[in-house]
Structure formats: structure tokens, C-alpha cells
Write an enzyme that holds these catalytic residues in place. Structure first.
Site, PDB file in Angstrom:
ATOM      1  N   GLY A   1       1.017  -1.177   0.087  1.00  0.00           N
ATOM      2  CA  GLY A   1       0.074  -0.027  -0.073  1.00  0.00           C
ATOM      3  C   GLY A   1       0.642   1.231   0.060  1.00  0.00           C
ATOM      4  CB  SER A   2      -0.132   4.664   0.920  1.00  0.00           C
ATOM      5  OG  SER A   2      -0.400   4.419   2.198  1.00  0.00           O
ATOM      6  CG  ASN A   3       6.161   4.932   0.481  1.00  0.00           C
ATOM      7  OD1 ASN A   3       5.784   4.368  -0.498  1.00  0.00           O
ATOM      8  ND2 ASN A   3       7.442   4.747   0.768  1.00  0.00           N
TER       9      ASN A   3
ATOM     10  CB  VAL B   1      -0.485   3.093   5.430  1.00  0.00           C
ATOM     11  CG1 VAL B   1      -0.955   1.807   6.292  1.00  0.00           C
ATOM     12  CG2 VAL B   1      -1.780   4.159   5.282  1.00  0.00           C
ATOM     13  N   GLY B   2       2.582   2.521   5.385  1.00  0.00           N
ATOM     14  CA  GLY B   2       3.419   1.424   5.585  1.00  0.00           C
ATOM     15  C   GLY B   2       4.590   1.713   6.529  1.00  0.00           C
TER      16      GLY B   2
ATOM     17  CD  GLU C   1       6.797  -4.131  -3.265  1.00  0.00           C
ATOM     18  OE1 GLU C   1       6.979  -3.135  -3.795  1.00  0.00           O
ATOM     19  OE2 GLU C   1       7.706  -4.528  -2.542  1.00  0.00           O
TER      20      GLU C   1
ATOM     21  CB  CYS D   1       3.483  -0.101  -6.925  1.00  0.00           C
ATOM     22  SG  CYS D   1       3.175  -2.007  -7.040  1.00  0.00           S
TER      23      CYS D   1
ATOM     24  CD  GLU E   1       2.893   5.258  -5.449  1.00  0.00           C
ATOM     25  OE1 GLU E   1       2.549   5.463  -4.271  1.00  0.00           O
ATOM     26  OE2 GLU E   1       2.916   4.196  -6.082  1.00  0.00           O
TER      27      GLU E   1
HETATM   28  P1  NDP Z   1      -3.465   2.716   1.819  1.00  0.00           P
HETATM   29  O1  NDP Z   1      -1.960   2.249   2.273  1.00  0.00           O
HETATM   30  O2  NDP Z   1      -4.335   3.535   2.677  1.00  0.00           O
HETATM   31  O3  NDP Z   1      -4.034   1.055   1.918  1.00  0.00           O
HETATM   32  C1  NDP Z   1      -3.582   0.024   1.792  1.00  0.00           C
HETATM   33  C2  NDP Z   1      -4.163  -1.004   2.894  1.00  0.00           C
HETATM   34  O4  NDP Z   1      -3.653  -0.696   3.916  1.00  0.00           O
HETATM   35  C3  NDP Z   1      -5.554  -0.890   2.864  1.00  0.00           C
HETATM   36  O5  NDP Z   1      -6.212  -2.364   3.014  1.00  0.00           O
HETATM   37  C4  NDP Z   1      -5.842  -0.320   3.765  1.00  0.00           C
HETATM   38  O6  NDP Z   1      -7.195  -0.295   4.342  1.00  0.00           O
HETATM   39  C5  NDP Z   1      -4.840  -0.597   4.857  1.00  0.00           C
HETATM   40  N1  NDP Z   1      -4.608   0.410   5.925  1.00  0.00           N
HETATM   41  C6  NDP Z   1      -5.027   1.737   6.080  1.00  0.00           C
HETATM   42  N2  NDP Z   1      -4.495   2.224   7.001  1.00  0.00           N
HETATM   43  C7  NDP Z   1      -3.966   1.514   7.914  1.00  0.00           C
HETATM   44  C8  NDP Z   1      -3.393   1.351   9.206  1.00  0.00           C
HETATM   45  N3  NDP Z   1      -3.240   2.516   9.783  1.00  0.00           N
HETATM   46  N4  NDP Z   1      -2.858   0.047   9.571  1.00  0.00           N
HETATM   47  C9  NDP Z   1      -2.926  -0.995   9.017  1.00  0.00           C
HETATM   48  N5  NDP Z   1      -3.679  -0.960   7.678  1.00  0.00           N
HETATM   49  C10 NDP Z   1      -3.932   0.174   7.286  1.00  0.00           C
HETATM   50  O7  NDP Z   1      -3.542   3.128   0.337  1.00  0.00           O
HETATM   51  P2  NDP Z   1      -4.980   3.552  -0.260  1.00  0.00           P
HETATM   52  O8  NDP Z   1      -5.707   2.631  -0.735  1.00  0.00           O
HETATM   53  O9  NDP Z   1      -5.520   4.593   0.459  1.00  0.00           O
HETATM   54  O10 NDP Z   1      -4.016   4.499  -1.664  1.00  0.00           O
HETATM   55  C11 NDP Z   1      -3.495   5.772  -1.118  1.00  0.00           C
HETATM   56  C12 NDP Z   1      -2.059   5.869  -1.858  1.00  0.00           C
HETATM   57  O11 NDP Z   1      -1.151   4.732  -1.661  1.00  0.00           O
HETATM   58  C13 NDP Z   1      -2.257   5.711  -3.558  1.00  0.00           C
HETATM   59  O12 NDP Z   1      -2.936   6.824  -3.858  1.00  0.00           O
HETATM   60  C14 NDP Z   1      -1.004   5.291  -4.017  1.00  0.00           C
HETATM   61  O13 NDP Z   1      -0.194   6.398  -3.989  1.00  0.00           O
HETATM   62  C15 NDP Z   1      -0.385   4.432  -2.655  1.00  0.00           C
HETATM   63  N6  NDP Z   1      -0.950   2.879  -3.083  1.00  0.00           N
HETATM   64  C16 NDP Z   1       0.159   2.270  -3.613  1.00  0.00           C
HETATM   65  C17 NDP Z   1      -0.041   0.815  -3.589  1.00  0.00           C
HETATM   66  C18 NDP Z   1       1.178   0.022  -4.234  1.00  0.00           C
HETATM   67  O14 NDP Z   1       0.694  -1.062  -4.870  1.00  0.00           O
HETATM   68  N7  NDP Z   1       2.289   0.288  -4.050  1.00  0.00           N
HETATM   69  C19 NDP Z   1      -1.354   0.259  -3.499  1.00  0.00           C
HETATM   70  C20 NDP Z   1      -2.290   0.918  -3.170  1.00  0.00           C
HETATM   71  C21 NDP Z   1      -1.952   2.416  -2.733  1.00  0.00           C
HETATM   72  P3  NDP Z   1      -8.718   0.466   3.942  1.00  0.00           P
HETATM   73  O15 NDP Z   1      -8.022   0.967   2.913  1.00  0.00           O
HETATM   74  O16 NDP Z   1      -9.591  -0.662   4.157  1.00  0.00           O
HETATM   75  O17 NDP Z   1      -8.877   1.373   5.052  1.00  0.00           O
END
Ligand code: NDP
Length: 492
Positions: free
Chosen positions: A225-227, A229-230, A247, A281, A382
């Protein structure tokens, strides 16, 4: 369609019985609802996983693998159904959705093969009559947190190696894409995976994700997911000494040298920049072009873009579908304003599409900036949408330098016919994935997938490398000399 939680082999209603709608980004239609679970639901899933994992770890790995093999067969049988649901739920065009399901099929068969490998090492002991080996053992309970952009593929990259290695899994899918999760879970159950080996807990990252990350009995977190949150997850896991595989984002570039096949390069740019509406990504969001061919490349790119049909991804003619939701649409548009403000020249796009059939969906016109400086925000951050920045350079060396000048390190590509540049580039591009004469996307599941620098934290999805996330190494020494032999002392 309601997506509840799947715990200990059963679909169960969340403690709080709250739901969020599931929307089709192509037209705003409601497809169903998804449970908004709580920490108590995570607790139930952990209890089920703990009970199941002990037994599962004792099942011989080739038998565990047979379940994955059956999962692969079921995915294959349902490929078209799954692809259609995927397109409706997250918007990518049907051809790409089929490709994504195929990744899951490939991963199932590949990881099924791992059931008869899971290789460790045997190695000589320094002592007489002593045997030494290292073997892989499961970590225990694996928490996987997945994004919406590859709702089935990423889940298979993480859950299949975890399961074949003898772990139990708790999976939190993105709230945007629970329908794919439901389909995959049903397939696991039909394939005969014992109760509790995979558990699904739906809900927000802030509630369910946080509860998983902080749970002391979840031994490893695998996140895409996003940096932003990561980083938060890594900080929490760091305090708990919990293993975490991250990732995250990319700012991937295609380099086009002055000797490149420009038509081929344009095909690579179109596929990598605008496929999945730029929401990969590995999407190409920078084109680093030698100044000698810049004008030709731009002309060819703009010409080909005229024929990109935009619309609902279920239409086989459509090449660019919607973006995931209204927030994403606004974020992309804001970046376009930032690019304009920074002085970049907009060659194409730069606006939200909302006329006629597109009125109820979230569509952004494929957009191209040129004369972009490497330090501009649109060349560094990004965007996650169909926006690409053309950066002119004077030399091969400058192209490599510009490619490497971002904080991310996922994927890069070079178009050239010069074999010396090919080998130099594959050495010097500082990304986890490098393509030559192809776009920045197209990873195959039997190779490691992941990036350097801010893209990750050193782990990899896919390939044998994925097993390193979900196994511990155990070193075993068997002494059959009948006497106490002391390593480093009795071997002289
Ligand atoms: P997020 O990082 O917010 O979400 C990815 C996953 O993490 C989802 O299942 C989300 O849950 C979960 N999550 C969110 N917050 C937390 C937390 N505090 N603790 C644990 N898990 C959490 O990405 P978004 O979907 O909001 O996308 C935002 C941006 O992230 C995009 O615009 C892009 O820049 C980047 N991104 C990059 C990806 C990649 O493949 N590298 C994939 C997706 C996003 P939920 O959404 O259900 O709340």
C-alpha cells in the site's frame, strides 16, 4: 452481496454489524456492502488461526501444496467470472483483470510446486560423525493487509507462500475491494483448506489493520500500500520486534535513448503509464528521453493516445477505465495543478472526464507533461493516476542519474539497441526490477517482486524470496559420534 468475515471456516457477522457500501467506480452503482469490523473480530480470527496453525504445520508440505493446486484449478475454472467482478469492483479493463486472475493461477501452481521443495541446506559439519542442516519452519500466524489496485493477485502473492509453508493467515482486504476477497476465500474453502488456516476480517485499516499490526500473537505482517501507512506499520512492528514486509510506492521511469525503436517505446509507455489508469505501483510516471528524439517521441505518443478509448472496463474496446474513487480523482487533478504551477508544459489531458456515459464514474483524461525538471514534485511524488512526465536529458549517464534521483526504487526500463548500454543500465539502475525494451510493468510470479530505497524494507513478494518472509531458518546439528564434541575446540 454482503461480505462478512470468514473465521474458522465460516462466514460470520462482525461484532458491531456495521457495513460500508461497495461501489463500481465506472458508474457509481452499488454492488453490495462490506463489514466494518473491530478489534474483537480480529481477536476471534487470531484464536481460530492459533488453533488451526499447529495442526496445519504438521500436515506434510506436499499435502498442503495439493490444496493450493486445487485452488489453482478453481481459479482457472472461474477466471472469467472473477475477472468481471474485478473490473466492476475496482475499474481496471477486463483484459487486464483477466491477466490479474491469471497471476493468481500461476502463483497457485508455482507455490504448489514449492510443497515438494521448500529447500533448506545440508552442509558438512566441522566435526567428525556429525550432520548439519538448515530447514525452513513456519513463522506461525501471518497478517496480510492488501490494497485495492490488485485485489486478487497481491493476496495470492502473500497467502499462497504463507500457507504452503505451514502458517495460518489473517487477511484484511482493502475496504474498496472485498468482493474479490470473498471469491478467493470461497475457493480456499472449496479446495479443502482446513478451517482456521485462512481467516478474512474486513474493515478499515485504522481499526482492523491496526488491531492486526498490534496483536502480539500475529507473528508477521505483510503489507502492500502507501508509504505513509507502511511507515506507521513499520514503526509499530519495530517496537514489538515483529517481522514486517512492506511493498509500497514507486516513481518508475522509462528511459528512451536516441537509438531506440520509438514505436516500440511508445507502446511500452502507453501500457505502463495508462494501464490500470496509472494505478499500479510499477506504473511508468516518468519518461526520460534523449533530447535528440524527444520531439519524435512526443509526436508518436500523442498520435497513439488519440485512439485510447476511455470508459467502463467491461467494454472490450476500452483501454483506460476509471480510477478507484472520488478522492483519487481529486488527488490526481491536484497533482496536475501542481505540475502546471511548477512550469511543466501540459501536452495532453489535465482534466476530469464527466460527460455522457462517464458522468457517474471517476474518469481522468490520460495526461502528459513535458519539459519536466527532475526535481519537480510531479517528477518525484507518486501520483497513482494516468499522468506521465517527460524529462529531456542530454546523455545516457544523465538518464541513469535522473532515474535514480527519486526516493523510490521499484521498477525502471530502458529502450535502446546498444548492448553496452543495456548491460550498464541493468547494473546501474537502482530499482528492484529492470526491464530492457519493455515497459515498467509485467512482473512474472516466479521472480522476486519488490523495490529498493523507499519502496520497501528489503523483503520481496513472489518467487522463492517470498518464502523468506513466511519462514524461519532452523539450524539442526545431529551428532552420531557417541561423545561430546565441542565445536571450534575439538576439531583440531
Ligand atoms: P493505503 O496504504 O491507505 O491502504 C492499503 C491497505 O492498508 C488497505 O487495506 C488499507 O485499509 C490498509 N490500511 C490503511 N491504514 C492502515 C493502518 N493504519 N494500519 C494498517 N492498515 C492500514 O492505500 P490507499 O488505498 O489509501 O491508497 C493511497 C495511496 O497509496 C495511493 O494513491 C498510492 O499512492 C498508494 N498505493 C500504492 C500501492 C502500491 O501498489 N504500491 C497500492 C495502493 C495504494 P482500508 O483502505 O480498507 O482502510
Amino acid at each position: 452481496m454482503t461480505v462478512d468475515n470468514f473465521i474458522d471456516g465460516e462466514w460470520v457477522v462482525s461484532e458491531k454489524e456495521q457495513y460500508a457500501p461497495i461501489k463500481n467506480p465506472a458508474n457509481g452503482e452499488t454492488l453490495g456492502e462490506v463489514a466494518l469490523s473491530t478489534a474483537e473480530d480480529v481477536e476471534r480470527a487470531v484464536a481460530a488461526a492459533k488453533k488451526a496453525q499447529k495442526q496445519w504445520a504438521l500436515v506434510p508440505a506436499p499435502q498442503r501444496a495439493e490444496v493450493l493446486y486445487r485452488v489453482g484449478l478453481l481459479l482457472k475454472e472461474r477466471k472469467e467470472r472473477l475477472a468481471r467482478i474485478l473490473t466492476m469492483e475496482m475499474g481496471k479493463v477486463i483484459e487486464e483483470a483477466r491477466g490479474e486472475v491469471q497471476e493468481g493461477i500461476d502463483m497457485a501452481f508455482y507455490m504448489a510446486g514449492e510443497g515438494r521443495r521448500l529447500f533448506g541446506n545440508t552442509t558438512p559439519s566441522e566435526l567428525k560423525d556429525k550432520f548439519a542442516m538448515s530447514i525452513r519452519v513456519p513463522v506461525g500466524i501471518v497478517g496480510i493487509i492488501t490494497p485495492w489496485n490488485f485485489p486478487i493477485a497481491i493476496a495470492t502473492w502473500k497467502s499462497f507462500p504463507a500457507i504452503v509453508a505451514g502458517n495460518a493467515v489473517i487477511w484484511k482486504p482493502a475496504t474498496e475491494t472485498p468482493l474479490m476477497a470473498r471469491e478467493l476465500i470461497n475457493i480456499f474453502a472449496e479446495a479443502g483448506l482446513p478451517n482456521g488456516v485462512i481467516n478474512l476480517v474486513c474493515g478499515s485499516g485504522s481499526k482492523v489493520g491496526t488491531a492486526m499490526v498490534e496483536h502480539p500473537d500475529i507473528d508477521v505482517i505483510s503489507f502492500t500500500g502507501s508509504n505513509e501507512v507502511g511507515r506507521t506499520i513499520a514503526e509499530k512492528c519495530g517496537k514489538l520486534l515483529k517481522r514486517v514486509s512492506l511493498e509500497m510506492g514507486g516513481k518508475n521511469a522509462i528511459i528512451v535513448m536516441d537509438d531506440a525503436d520509438l514505436d516500440l517505446a511508445v507502446e511500452g509507455i502507453l501500457w505502463s503509464a495508462f494501464g490500470t489508469s496509472g494505478q499500479r505501483c510499477t506504473a511508468c510516471s516518468r519518461v526520460i528521453v534523449h533530447e535528440k528524439v524527444k520531439e519524435d517521441l512526443e509526436e508518436k505518443l500523442l498520435e497513439r493516445m488519440r485512439y485510447l478509448k476511455i470508459g467502463d472496463g467491461l467494454d472490450e474496446e476500452v483501454k483506460v477505465g476509471p480510477v478507484i474513487n472520488g478522492n483519487a480523482l481529486q488527488k490526481i487533478h491536484e497533482y496536475v495543478q501542481i505540475g502546471r504551477g511548477e512550469g511543466a508544459v501540459l501536452l495532453a489531458g489535465g482534466y476530469i472526464l464527466n460527460d455522457g456515459e462517464l458522468a457517474d464514474g471517476y474518469y481522468y483524461a490520460p495526461s502528459v507533461f513535458t519539459d519536466v525538471e527532475p526535481s519537480m514534485r510531479i517528477a518525484q511524488e507518486e501520483i497513482f493516476g494516468p499522468v506521465v512526465s517527460i524529462i529531456p536529458v542530454k546523455s545516457f549517464e544523465e538518464a541513469i542519474e535522473v532515474n535514480n534521483s527519486v526516493t523510490f526504487g521499484l521498477s525502471s526500463s530502458i529502450f535502446t539497441r546498444d548492448i553496452n548500454k543495456v548491460f550498464t543500465a541493468q547494473r546501474d539502475l537502482d530499482t528492484g526490477i529492470v526491464y530492457v525494451n519493455a515497459g515498467t510493468t509485467g512482473a512474472e510470479i516466479h521472480l522476486p517482486f519488490g523495490g529498493t530505497k523507499g519502496t520497501g524494507n528489503g523483503h520481496r513478494d513472489s518467487g522463492v524470496a517470498a518464502l523468506d518472509v513466511f519462514t524461519e531458518w532452523k539450524s539442526v546439528y545431529i551428532d552420531f559420534s557417541g561423545k561430546l564434541q565441542r565445536a571450534q575446540i575439538d576439531n583440531n
